[in-house]
Motif scaffolding. Structure first.
Motif, short mmCIF file in Angstrom:
data_model
loop_
_atom_site.label_atom_id
_atom_site.label_comp_id
_atom_site.label_asym_id
_atom_site.label_seq_id
_atom_site.Cartn_x
_atom_site.Cartn_y
_atom_site.Cartn_z
N UNK A 97 0.86 -1.20 0.00
CA UNK A 97 0.00 0.00 0.00
C UNK A 97 0.89 1.24 0.00
N UNK A 98 0.60 2.18 -0.89
CA UNK A 98 1.42 3.39 -0.96
C UNK A 98 0.87 4.49 -0.06
N UNK A 99 1.48 5.68 -0.10
CA UNK A 99 1.10 6.78 0.78
C UNK A 99 -0.28 7.35 0.47
N UNK A 100 -0.80 7.04 -0.72
CA UNK A 100 -2.14 7.50 -1.08
C UNK A 100 -3.21 6.48 -0.71
N UNK A 101 -2.78 5.38 -0.05
CA UNK A 101 -3.75 4.36 0.34
C UNK A 101 -4.17 3.47 -0.81
N UNK A 102 -3.28 3.29 -1.80
CA UNK A 102 -3.59 2.45 -2.96
C UNK A 102 -2.63 1.27 -3.03
N UNK A 103 -3.12 0.19 -3.60
CA UNK A 103 -2.25 -0.97 -3.78
C UNK A 103 -1.10 -0.63 -4.74
N UNK A 104 0.09 -1.17 -4.42
CA UNK A 104 1.26 -1.00 -5.29
C UNK A 104 1.34 -2.18 -6.26
N UNK A 105 2.36 -2.16 -7.09
CA UNK A 105 2.54 -3.23 -8.06
C UNK A 105 2.83 -4.57 -7.40
N UNK A 106 3.31 -4.54 -6.13
CA UNK A 106 3.57 -5.78 -5.43
C UNK A 106 2.29 -6.58 -5.20
N UNK A 149 0.08 -7.07 -7.38
CA UNK A 149 -0.33 -7.70 -8.63
C UNK A 149 -1.13 -6.77 -9.51
N UNK A 150 -1.18 -7.06 -10.78
CA UNK A 150 -1.87 -6.17 -11.74
C UNK A 150 -3.36 -6.00 -11.47
N UNK A 151 -3.99 -7.02 -10.88
CA UNK A 151 -5.43 -6.91 -10.63
C UNK A 151 -5.75 -5.86 -9.57
N UNK A 152 -4.81 -5.64 -8.65
CA UNK A 152 -5.07 -4.74 -7.53
C UNK A 152 -4.34 -3.40 -7.63
N UNK A 153 -3.32 -3.32 -8.45
CA UNK A 153 -2.48 -2.12 -8.51
C UNK A 153 -3.31 -0.87 -8.79
N UNK A 154 -3.01 0.17 -7.98
CA UNK A 154 -3.63 1.50 -8.09
C UNK A 154 -5.08 1.57 -7.60
N UNK A 155 -5.57 0.48 -7.04
CA UNK A 155 -6.92 0.51 -6.48
C UNK A 155 -6.85 0.98 -5.02
N UNK A 156 -7.79 1.86 -4.61
CA UNK A 156 -7.83 2.32 -3.22
C UNK A 156 -8.23 1.16 -2.32
N UNK A 157 -7.43 0.92 -1.31
CA UNK A 157 -7.65 -0.27 -0.48
C UNK A 157 -8.98 -0.22 0.26
N UNK A 158 -9.46 0.98 0.57
CA UNK A 158 -10.67 1.10 1.37
C UNK A 158 -11.96 0.96 0.55
N UNK A 159 -11.85 1.12 -0.76
CA UNK A 159 -13.07 1.10 -1.56
C UNK A 159 -12.99 0.01 -2.63
N UNK A 160 -12.59 0.39 -3.85
CA UNK A 160 -12.58 -0.59 -4.93
C UNK A 160 -11.57 -1.70 -4.71
N UNK A 161 -10.52 -1.42 -3.94
CA UNK A 161 -9.55 -2.47 -3.63
C UNK A 161 -10.17 -3.58 -2.79
N UNK A 162 -10.99 -3.18 -1.81
CA UNK A 162 -11.70 -4.18 -1.00
C UNK A 162 -12.65 -5.01 -1.85
N UNK A 163 -13.36 -4.34 -2.73
CA UNK A 163 -14.28 -5.07 -3.62
C UNK A 163 -13.53 -6.11 -4.45
N UNK A 164 -12.39 -5.73 -4.96
CA UNK A 164 -11.64 -6.64 -5.82
C UNK A 164 -11.10 -7.83 -5.03
N UNK A 165 -10.62 -7.60 -3.81
CA UNK A 165 -10.11 -8.70 -2.99
C UNK A 165 -11.22 -9.71 -2.72
N UNK A 166 -12.40 -9.23 -2.40
CA UNK A 166 -13.53 -10.13 -2.14
C UNK A 166 -13.87 -10.92 -3.40
N UNK A 167 -13.80 -10.27 -4.55
CA UNK A 167 -14.05 -10.95 -5.82
C UNK A 167 -13.02 -12.04 -6.05
N UNK A 168 -11.76 -11.78 -5.72
CA UNK A 168 -10.71 -12.78 -5.88
C UNK A 168 -10.92 -13.97 -4.97
#
Length: 1016
Positions: free
Chosen positions: A418-427, A429-448
């Motif tokens: 997670x970077x300083x903007x609260x978004x997933x980094x490239x570490x 993976x491409x499916x999560x990179x640049x997604x905000x962890x609190x919003x769309x990032x959470x949705x994507x993790x649940x989908x995975x």
């Protein structure tokens, strides 16, 4: 016998009238009168002239010594405000602190001021804190101690930076430009707060305050930093910290205090889920478990952390079970204690297939729920609980404090995705990179999780979560390279030091100790511009830090001379001394200066080093709100213990918060904010009156400051009314002391009336009680003691007894001077005792009080010391004599409820013994209308005898009682009975003193005849 001595009285009245017309004497001017005969009742054939009859009540008014003073009973509105400001100016409030610092004193009292934050206007929280401190400081000053109190301000930090920049933000501004704007904003807030503190009457040298942005202060702070670094307490590490993506700022964990139900702060409710981690293990201890196809069931309220999972933790001593779902035969591993709750949640029966202890899971390995081919270990951990979840905890070391501790113990990887903007980094993976962890990032993790078949169940939930209290947005925990203090190594010494510290209330001690226990490290670095730079340099190539005693001491010297702006202004060659490079290879050009600043809690926590006297450097008291238990109290303790092995304070006083009258937290949105400026000066609405500073101070003093302190119209009106009642008492005292000079006319206590001596005894007891209350930081108790003394001992008792003697005895008589001497002592004691709380009123009283020359330069009242009290005021037998008489008086008054005691004759019968001897000391003759006993009883006539007469009037009211005499500390004890007989008096009301002691209607009583005839 003549009805009265007409000629003598007439001549005396004429002299009194001429004296009144000349303005001489101390007597109240009333209607004029002419000399003439005493108006009596005729033979029955006629009546006196109507004019003469009407003037009977006012005939002698000018001969009565009624109270007279210019002291106003009430001040309100603009007159009150003008008077307070005038008193501050004339009585030298601004110079008082310097005066008391210059005088000689045997002892010093040091109250170290916790710096308020320089980011806004003064509020009632400031008033509560500053006035509470000032009450104690003024008390100590009056006691003769030299007070050490230097007000300060906390001037750095993100809130000031954000407010200073406003909508501009920091984009495009250099650090020096940001710092300049922040400094200007802080200086403006300081000026407004300082003006308010002065108006509240807070005693200090306002030209000699401390500011955390001052160069000398910053230098002292860096000295503390250097000491702690040299001892190994300060280090750099890569650890998880609270990070706010909304403000891009790291928070001390106690500042993420805005923990609230998450769904109230987000458009949709947060999600919790139960994830399946298939169990895989070659270890012998779990071979029997692997005969089943089992999935470890974990629960989390932070789905976005699942991709960074590195382990699943269990409780070693707990019981765990493999259970089979009745609906689909799926096998799950959960804590035995959590089986029932899981059955309710899943809506199906769970059949136990096997049960074992958690320690048997050691060596177990699970399949990662979202990362193919990745396996994670099962590990024991102490932070696992059975309160919620499954008893098996998903562990992501990069995003949890306890998780990080497990990683440190078992050498797990701490990967931050997670970077300083609260978004997933490239570490991630491409499916999560640049997604905000609190919003769309959470949705994507649940989908995975759904796609991998690892999601057992998901639900919306309500739970407590930390928020950035400034932006009102949730924070995340993420690791970063920061500077830390190893508080774990300081914890035991800090606790030991606290054992020597007195804490009020004592209940706050457990909270302080609990917070120390929870805190294993303290992150002291911040990624902002407005603060004290951390004096560290980094190698350009390796990134290794360069910091030692040479670098820190050199930077501290520069800060003291130039201020911390020089960190950005000066070239690195000037900042980095050659001595620091002797033990490292490479020139100065290989290094760059660090960009982090120190946590503001380290700024204020080092204030003891910058402000306190070097001789001891321990304050007698720190006085702050309960939020400082995890703040300034703790940061000051940790820095002081690290450097000096002792706490910086001898006592801690922890007060509550100011809240609305309904007990609600003040909020602009609720419209319940109370502005202290409006309290003093009145509001724009005419319905909001101007209460003045002393009402605000009384509100603080009267409140139970150890709990939440309510403020509003009810509390303020009550405070105003209490002060009005106090002014009424002070006016009575001042009015009856007009013209009395205690330096020339005071009576020795041994020559005083017993009741007067007894009042000195009560005054001494009062002074002891009120002193104890102030010493305990309990100004509320001091007020209650003051009010009880005024109401019970003065107004309801002493004043009602002595008015006749004050008004009607000869001006220079021993009895009247005795009374005035006591009144002057009472006025002095009451004024001194209220001075810490009501300094304006105390000075106003002094301006009207007798005993000093008003033509001389004003000697401030507060320079005269604390309440005078003498052991001479406590005489053996005095207390018993007066209180014995009071017991008889109570029996007398209860026998004539609602009646005027002056209209009755009282006979007291006491068998020979101690009580009889004590009453004889108050009345030597058998019967008297003017004895001390008669005065105390307030009866027309008192007869003291050993037994009631046989020929009592048939309508006589009889009473009986006993009084326990306790002398010589209990050595002499006697339970003495007494009897009383009460009959209407045969005396006639005296037209001057209005006592029923005259022999005939409209004639003066013997005492008044003597007073009037002797007037010249």
């Amino acid at each position: 016998m003549l009805l009265c001595r007409v000629s003598t009285v007439s001549q005396a009245l004429a002299r009194w009238g001429r004296r009144s017309q000349r303005g001489g004497g101390l007597f109240h001017r009333a209607l004029s009168f002419s000399s003439g005969r005493c108006h009596g009742v005729g033979s029955g054939e006629g009546s006196t002239q109507p004019a003469a009859a009407a003037s009977t009540g006012t005939l002698y008014r000018d001969t009565v010594l009624l109270p007279r003073t210019e002291f106003p009973m009430k001040l309100s509105g603009q007159k009150l405000l003008d008077r307070e400001v005038q008193i501050q100016q004339e009585c030298g409030f601004a110079e008082l602190y310097s005066w008391q610092r210059e005088r000689k004193a045997k002892k010093e009292f040091c109250l170290h001021d916790g710096p308020p934050y320089a980011n806004g206007d003064p509020h009632v929280g400031h008033a509560l804190n500053k006035i509470l401190k000032d009450i104690r400081n003024r008390f100590e000053m009056l006691r003769g101690r030299q007070v050490h109190y230097i007000p300060g301000w906390d001037c750095h930090g993100l809130p000031i930076e954000l407010k200073a920049l406003g909508d501009l933000g920091s984009s495009g501004l250099s650090p020096l430009q940001i710092r300049q704007k922040a400094r200007e904003f802080a200086e403006g807030a300081i000026a407004r707060q300082k003006a308010a503190f002065q108006r509240w009457g807070v005693m200090a040298d306002w030209d000699q305050c401390y500011y955390t942005f001052d160069g000398a202060y910053e230098a002292a702070q860096l000295k503390v930093f250097q000491e702690m670094h040299s001892k190994g307490f300060i280090y750099q590490d890569y650890k998880p910290v609270f990070w706010s993506p909304s403000s891009r700022y790291h928070f001390k964990h106690t500042l993420c205090r805005d923990r609230r139900p998450w769904q109230r702060r987000r458009p949709s409710m947060p999600r919790s889920l139960w994830s399946l981690c298939p169990l895989r293990s070659p270890q012998e201890k779990v071979v029997q478990i692997l005969t089943y196809s089992v999935s470890v069931l974990v629960w989390t309220t932070q789905p976005w952390t699942i991709p960074t999972n590195q382990a699943v933790c269990y409780m070693p001593n707990a019981q765990y079970s493999v259970v089979k779902r009745a609906d689909n035969s799926e096998l799950l591993l959960v804590a035995t204690e959590r089986t029932a709750s899981m059955e309710a949640l899943l809506g199906t029966e769970l059949q136990s297939m096997d049960t074992f202890t958690g320690s048997q899971l050691e060596g177990g390995i699970c399949k990662h729920p979202t990362v193919p081919d990745k396996q994670v270990p099962l590990l024991p951990a102490n932070h696992v609980t059975m309160a919620k979840g499954t008893g098996l905890v998903h562990t992501a070391p990069a995003h949890g404090m306890e998780d990080y501790s497990v990683a440190s113990q078992f050498k797990l990887s701490v990967e931050c995705m997670v970077d300083e903007d609260g978004k997933f980094t490239e570490l991630a993976g491409p499916e999560l990179q640049n997604l905000s962890v609190m919003t769309e990032g959470t949705d994507k993790v649940i989908s995975m999780l759904k796609e991998s078949g690892a999601l057992l169940m998901e639900e919306r939930c309500v739970h407590s979560y930390p928020y950035d209290w400034r932006t009102k947005q949730p924070v995340v925990i993420r690791p970063s390279k920061q500077w830390f203090i190893n508080t774990a190594s300081l914890k035991d010494k800090a606790k030991e030091s606290l054992q020597k510290v007195r804490i009020l209330p004592e209940s706050a001690r457990s909270s302080l100790l609990a917070m120390l226990d929870r805190r294993t490290y303290w992150c002291i670095s911040r990624q902002r511009s407005w603060g004290v730079p951390i004096p560290v340099f980094y190698h350009k190539e390796t990134g290794d830090p360069l910091i030692n005693k040479h670098t820190v001491s050199h930077i501290a010297k520069l800060f003291k001379e130039k201020g911390s702006d020089c960190w950005w202004e000066l070239p690195i060659e000037t900042l980095l001394p050659s001595e620091a490079l002797q033990k490292v290879s490479g020139p100065v050009s290989d290094y760059v200066r660090g960009e982090d600043v120190l946590d503001i809690w380290f700024d204020s926590g080092a204030s003891w080093a910058a402000v306190l006297e070097e001789s001891d450097s321990r304050a007698d008291a720190y006085v702050e709100g309960k939020d400082q238990i995890g703040g300034w109290f703790q940061s000051s303790l940790l820095t002081s213990v690290a450097v000096r092995n002792k706490a910086p304070y001898k006592s801690l006083v922890v007060h509550g918060f100011a809240v609305s009258e309904k007990g609600e937290k003040m909020s602009k949105s609720l419209g319940n904010v109370v502005d202290p400026d409006e309290v003093i000066n009145g509001g724009k609405d005419p319905g909001v009156p101007a209460y003045g500073a002393d009402v605000l101070r009384w509100w603080v003093a009267e409140s139970n400051v150890f709990s939440e302190v309510q403020i509003g119209p009810t509390a303020l009106n009550s405070a105003r009314d209490s002060i009005s009642k106090l002014r009424n008492t002070l006016k009575f005292l001042l009015g009856n002391l007009q013209g009395f000079d205690p330096r020339l006319q005071a009576v020795d206590p041994k020559q005083m009336h017993y009741i007067d001596q007894y009042m000195l005894h009560l005054l001494r007891e009062y002074s002891i009680k009120v002193t104890d209350a102030y010493s305990e930081f309990d100004a509320g108790r001091a007020i209650r003691v003051l009010q009880a003394f005024i109401t019970r001992d003065l107004s309801s008792f002493y004043f009602s007894i002595i008015k006749d003697r004050l008004y009607c005895d000869p001006e220079d008589s021993l009895g009247r001077r005795s009374c005035q001497t006591v009144l002057e002592e009472i006025l002095d004691g009451v004024t001194r005792s209220m001075a810490p709380i009501l300094p304006h009123l105390a000075e106003e009283v002094y301006l009207h009080a007798p005993g000093h020359d008003s033509t001389c330069p004003l000697v401030r009242f507060v320079t005269l010391g604390w309440i005078k009290s003498s052991s001479v005021w406590r005489r053996p037998g005095l207390e018993e004599a007066v209180e014995g008489a009071c017991a008889i008086r109570d029996s007398f008054l209860s026998s004539i409820p609602g009646k005027n005691a002056a209209q009755y004759d009282l006979t007291i019968a006491i068998e020979p013994g101690l009580l009889f001897e004590l009453m004889e000391s108050l009345q030597e003759e058998p019967t008297s209308t003017s004895s001390q006993l008669a005065e105390l009883m307030m009866a027309a006539r008192v007869t003291l005898t050993s037994e009631l007469p046989r020929d009592l009037h048939p309508d006589a009211l009889l009473g009986h009682g006993t009084f326990l005499i306790n002398l010589e500390g209990g050595v002499i004890r006697e339970d003495s009975p007494y009897d009383i007989a009460v009959v209407p008096t045969s005396g006639v009301r005296c037209p001057r003193c209005r006592r029923y002691t005259s022999e005939s209607a409209d004639c003066l009583c013997p005492r008044c005849q003597t007073v009037v005839s002797q007037a010249h």
